[in-house]
Design a protein around this motif. Structure first.
Motif, PDB file in Angstrom:
ATOM      1  N   ARG A 146       3.530   6.899  -4.773  1.00  0.00           N
ATOM      2  CA  ARG A 146       3.641   7.356  -6.289  1.00  0.00           C
ATOM      3  C   ARG A 146       2.366   7.769  -6.771  1.00  0.00           C
ATOM      4  O   ARG A 146       2.427   8.378  -8.053  1.00  0.00           O
ATOM      5  CB  ARG A 146       4.073   5.994  -7.035  1.00  0.00           C
ATOM      6  CG  ARG A 146       5.486   5.554  -6.688  1.00  0.00           C
ATOM      7  CD  ARG A 146       5.998   4.128  -6.819  1.00  0.00           C
ATOM      8  NE  ARG A 146       7.398   3.909  -6.760  1.00  0.00           N
ATOM      9  CZ  ARG A 146       8.117   3.992  -5.469  1.00  0.00           C
ATOM     10  NH1 ARG A 146       7.210   3.787  -4.402  1.00  0.00           N
ATOM     11  NH2 ARG A 146       9.140   3.737  -5.539  1.00  0.00           N
ATOM     12  N   ASP A 147       1.322   7.436  -6.062  1.00  0.00           N
ATOM     13  CA  ASP A 147       0.085   8.231  -6.506  1.00  0.00           C
ATOM     14  C   ASP A 147      -0.896   8.250  -5.291  1.00  0.00           C
ATOM     15  O   ASP A 147      -1.392   7.306  -4.578  1.00  0.00           O
ATOM     16  CB  ASP A 147      -0.881   7.301  -7.333  1.00  0.00           C
ATOM     17  CG  ASP A 147      -2.154   7.674  -7.935  1.00  0.00           C
ATOM     18  OD1 ASP A 147      -2.372   8.861  -7.423  1.00  0.00           O
ATOM     19  OD2 ASP A 147      -2.484   6.972  -8.700  1.00  0.00           O
ATOM     20  N   GLU A 148      -0.930   9.677  -4.695  1.00  0.00           N
ATOM     21  CA  GLU A 148      -1.529   9.790  -3.534  1.00  0.00           C
ATOM     22  C   GLU A 148      -3.076   9.394  -3.434  1.00  0.00           C
ATOM     23  O   GLU A 148      -3.917   9.527  -2.416  1.00  0.00           O
ATOM     24  CB  GLU A 148      -1.424  11.328  -2.918  1.00  0.00           C
ATOM     25  CG  GLU A 148      -1.960  12.220  -3.915  1.00  0.00           C
ATOM     26  CD  GLU A 148      -1.635  13.779  -3.383  1.00  0.00           C
ATOM     27  OE1 GLU A 148      -2.067  13.888  -2.122  1.00  0.00           O
ATOM     28  OE2 GLU A 148      -0.974  14.391  -4.003  1.00  0.00           O
ATOM     29  N   ARG A 149      -3.822   9.166  -4.769  1.00  0.00           N
ATOM     30  CA  ARG A 149      -5.049   8.731  -4.606  1.00  0.00           C
ATOM     31  C   ARG A 149      -5.379   7.251  -4.377  1.00  0.00           C
ATOM     32  O   ARG A 149      -6.563   6.917  -4.162  1.00  0.00           O
ATOM     33  CB  ARG A 149      -5.550   9.182  -6.048  1.00  0.00           C
ATOM     34  CG  ARG A 149      -5.618  10.718  -6.633  1.00  0.00           C
ATOM     35  CD  ARG A 149      -5.671  10.708  -8.132  1.00  0.00           C
ATOM     36  NE  ARG A 149      -4.793  10.053  -8.792  1.00  0.00           N
ATOM     37  CZ  ARG A 149      -4.808  10.025 -10.125  1.00  0.00           C
ATOM     38  NH1 ARG A 149      -5.927  10.542 -10.557  1.00  0.00           N
ATOM     39  NH2 ARG A 149      -3.949   9.437 -10.753  1.00  0.00           N
ATOM     40  N   ARG A 150      -4.232   6.653  -4.279  1.00  0.00           N
ATOM     41  CA  ARG A 150      -4.284   5.137  -4.065  1.00  0.00           C
ATOM     42  C   ARG A 150      -4.813   4.666  -2.562  1.00  0.00           C
ATOM     43  O   ARG A 150      -4.163   3.805  -2.063  1.00  0.00           O
ATOM     44  CB  ARG A 150      -2.932   4.438  -4.683  1.00  0.00           C
ATOM     45  CG  ARG A 150      -2.882   4.660  -5.762  1.00  0.00           C
ATOM     46  CD  ARG A 150      -3.541   3.890  -6.975  1.00  0.00           C
ATOM     47  NE  ARG A 150      -3.573   2.328  -6.928  1.00  0.00           N
ATOM     48  CZ  ARG A 150      -2.674   1.856  -7.540  1.00  0.00           C
ATOM     49  NH1 ARG A 150      -1.944   2.595  -8.291  1.00  0.00           N
ATOM     50  NH2 ARG A 150      -2.609   0.685  -7.478  1.00  0.00           N
ATOM     51  N   ARG A 151      -5.391   5.442  -1.839  1.00  0.00           N
ATOM     52  CA  ARG A 151      -5.684   5.346  -0.374  1.00  0.00           C
ATOM     53  C   ARG A 151      -6.732   4.181  -0.372  1.00  0.00           C
ATOM     54  O   ARG A 151      -7.870   4.113  -1.033  1.00  0.00           O
ATOM     55  CB  ARG A 151      -6.162   6.473   0.235  1.00  0.00           C
ATOM     56  CG  ARG A 151      -5.065   7.523   0.352  1.00  0.00           C
ATOM     57  CD  ARG A 151      -5.647   8.726   1.191  1.00  0.00           C
ATOM     58  NE  ARG A 151      -4.605   9.871   1.266  1.00  0.00           N
ATOM     59  CZ  ARG A 151      -3.336   9.549   2.000  1.00  0.00           C
ATOM     60  NH1 ARG A 151      -3.504   8.779   2.802  1.00  0.00           N
ATOM     61  NH2 ARG A 151      -2.526  10.665   1.898  1.00  0.00           N
ATOM     62  N   ARG A 152      -6.569   3.181   0.719  1.00  0.00           N
ATOM     63  CA  ARG A 152      -7.589   2.228   0.732  1.00  0.00           C
ATOM     64  C   ARG A 152      -7.335   1.545   2.187  1.00  0.00           C
ATOM     65  O   ARG A 152      -6.498   1.721   2.932  1.00  0.00           O
ATOM     66  CB  ARG A 152      -7.108   1.045  -0.296  1.00  0.00           C
ATOM     67  CG  ARG A 152      -5.974   0.320  -0.274  1.00  0.00           C
ATOM     68  CD  ARG A 152      -5.739  -0.740  -1.087  1.00  0.00           C
ATOM     69  NE  ARG A 152      -4.303  -1.220  -1.220  1.00  0.00           N
ATOM     70  CZ  ARG A 152      -3.790  -2.164  -0.485  1.00  0.00           C
ATOM     71  NH1 ARG A 152      -4.605  -2.489   0.807  1.00  0.00           N
ATOM     72  NH2 ARG A 152      -2.646  -2.599  -0.693  1.00  0.00           N
ATOM     73  N   SER A 205       2.444   2.026  -3.552  1.00  0.00           N
ATOM     74  CA  SER A 205       1.652   2.461  -4.236  1.00  0.00           C
ATOM     75  C   SER A 205       1.247   4.191  -3.865  1.00  0.00           C
ATOM     76  O   SER A 205       1.369   5.033  -4.882  1.00  0.00           O
ATOM     77  CB  SER A 205       0.502   1.744  -4.336  1.00  0.00           C
ATOM     78  OG  SER A 205       0.648   0.547  -4.755  1.00  0.00           O
ATOM     79  N   LEU A 206       0.988   4.361  -2.732  1.00  0.00           N
ATOM     80  CA  LEU A 206       0.565   5.611  -2.343  1.00  0.00           C
ATOM     81  C   LEU A 206       1.727   6.704  -2.419  1.00  0.00           C
ATOM     82  O   LEU A 206       1.393   7.727  -2.793  1.00  0.00           O
ATOM     83  CB  LEU A 206       0.224   5.423  -0.643  1.00  0.00           C
ATOM     84  CG  LEU A 206      -0.507   6.546  -0.073  1.00  0.00           C
ATOM     85  CD1 LEU A 206      -1.560   6.998  -0.816  1.00  0.00           C
ATOM     86  CD2 LEU A 206      -0.590   6.404   1.380  1.00  0.00           C
ATOM     87  N   HIS A 243       0.686  -1.020  -0.046  1.00  0.00           N
ATOM     88  CA  HIS A 243       0.126  -0.089   0.141  1.00  0.00           C
ATOM     89  C   HIS A 243       0.862   1.076   0.048  1.00  0.00           C
ATOM     90  O   HIS A 243       0.764   2.248  -0.883  1.00  0.00           O
ATOM     91  CB  HIS A 243      -0.810  -0.060   1.048  1.00  0.00           C
ATOM     92  CG  HIS A 243      -1.674   1.271   1.514  1.00  0.00           C
ATOM     93  ND1 HIS A 243      -2.522   1.785   0.418  1.00  0.00           N
ATOM     94  CD2 HIS A 243      -1.840   2.121   2.498  1.00  0.00           C
ATOM     95  CE1 HIS A 243      -2.910   2.871   0.924  1.00  0.00           C
ATOM     96  NE2 HIS A 243      -2.514   3.155   2.121  1.00  0.00           N
TER      97      HIS A 243
END
Length: 316
Positions: A137-143, A134-135, A131
């Motif tokens: 490199r792309d702060e929209r990848r929250r989960r 990915s985060l 997680h």
């Protein structure tokens, strides 16, 4: 390595304690008696930072960001553990508290052993690593993230020669509201309906089930050994060797084990002071493992306020 001693004075001011030991069974009830404020958070913070330091160092190196990035630095959205979702932080809180309370109240635990936690196992959380990678490199990848498998923490007793002579393996569970139904589901599993009779019963796949079926030497003990080899091979050489002797498949050296259950959360609305979720008078009938058992009930009033305030303050 985890080097911060437990904040005993803080715990004494914050929590009212009631302890009992009956043979191989110990029970410790801790009730919040003072409010959560910035002073409490500041005094608990060093222990939490020490507990998470190894994983923070490891994860930041894995995902390629500086340990203490300046504001605006690439990847700062993925700083561990601050950036994790609330559900994950509540799980981490329970695991750190399991270690803190074991070290702080060890004289009140079954056996009275001098437990210590040389290092926490948080780096062994593959989904958090994926997680954060990915985060960054792309702060929209929250989960949400999946929980970590295995023991929530491992504590040990070191003899005069530095060898591990005993260990304690912990299961730490946080629930926002500790009602009877929430507690029963946690310990005994979800309600299921019999397709023939329509009767609803517990699945039996709760905390008791997991403790009773665990191997006498859990995987977490190997993880602890590997961390000691990487972080302090000279200072813990005797401990590493003694763990190797206990972990070999052919004629392993027996290592006495204690099981810990920490149940943490806000008390139910109608709960009275001193009420317990697990009886303290005798070993619970649901427990069938051969090892000593220590139960800790941590009953808070504003636990989520504490967790959010604490984790948002780490390394800030």
């Amino acid at each position: 390595m985890h080097t911060c001693p437990p904040p005993n004075q803080v715990l004494d001011e914050w929590l009212e304690s009631y302890d009992s030991v009956r043979g191989p069974y110990g029970h410790l009830l801790l009730e919040q008696k003072s409010d959560t404020d910035n002073d409490l958070i500041a005094r608990l913070r060093p222990y939490f930072e020490s507990a998470h330091m190894d994983a923070r160092d490891y994860f930041h190196a894995q995902i390629g960001i500086d340990l203490h990035p300046d504001a605006g630095s690439p990847g700062e959205e993925a700083c561990y553990p601050n950036c994790l979702p609330p559900k994950a932080l509540r799980g981490l809180f329970g695991e750190v508290m399991a270690g803190m309370l074991t070290e702080a109240f060890r004289d009140s635990f079954v056996g009275g052993h001098p437990w210590r936690v040389p290092i926490f196992l948080f780096r062994y959380h593959a989904d958090v690593e994926a997680h954060l990678f990915s985060l960054a490199r792309d702060e929209r990848r929250r989960r949400e993230v999946f929980g970590r498998f295995g023991s929530d923490f491992i504590g040990v007793v070191l003899d005069d020669g530095g060898r591990v002579s005993k260990f304690i393996a912990g299961e730490a569970k946080w629930r926002r509201q500790l009602t009877d139904s929430v507690f029963n589901e946690l310990m005994l599993g979800e309600l299921t309906r019999d397709p023939d009779t329509g009767e609803r019963t517990r699945s039996g796949k709760g905390v008791w089930f997991e403790l009773n079926r665990d191997t006498s030497v859990p995987h977490g003990l190997r993880q602890l050994q590997r961390l000691l080899e990487q972080r302090d091979p000279d200072g813990h050489a005797a401990a590493i060797l003694s763990l190797d002797e206990a972990l070999i498949l052919d004629h392993p050296r027996p290592l006495p084990r204690t099981n810990l259950i920490l149940i943490a959360g806000n008390g139910a609305r109608r709960r009275e002071a001193g009420d317990v979720l697990i009886g303290w008078e005798k070993l619970p009938n649901e427990y069938s493992a051969a090892h000593d058992l220590q139960v800790v009930e941590l009953i808070l009033r504003d636990g989520e306020l504490l967790i959010d305030g604490l984790y948002s303050s780490l390394w800030t």
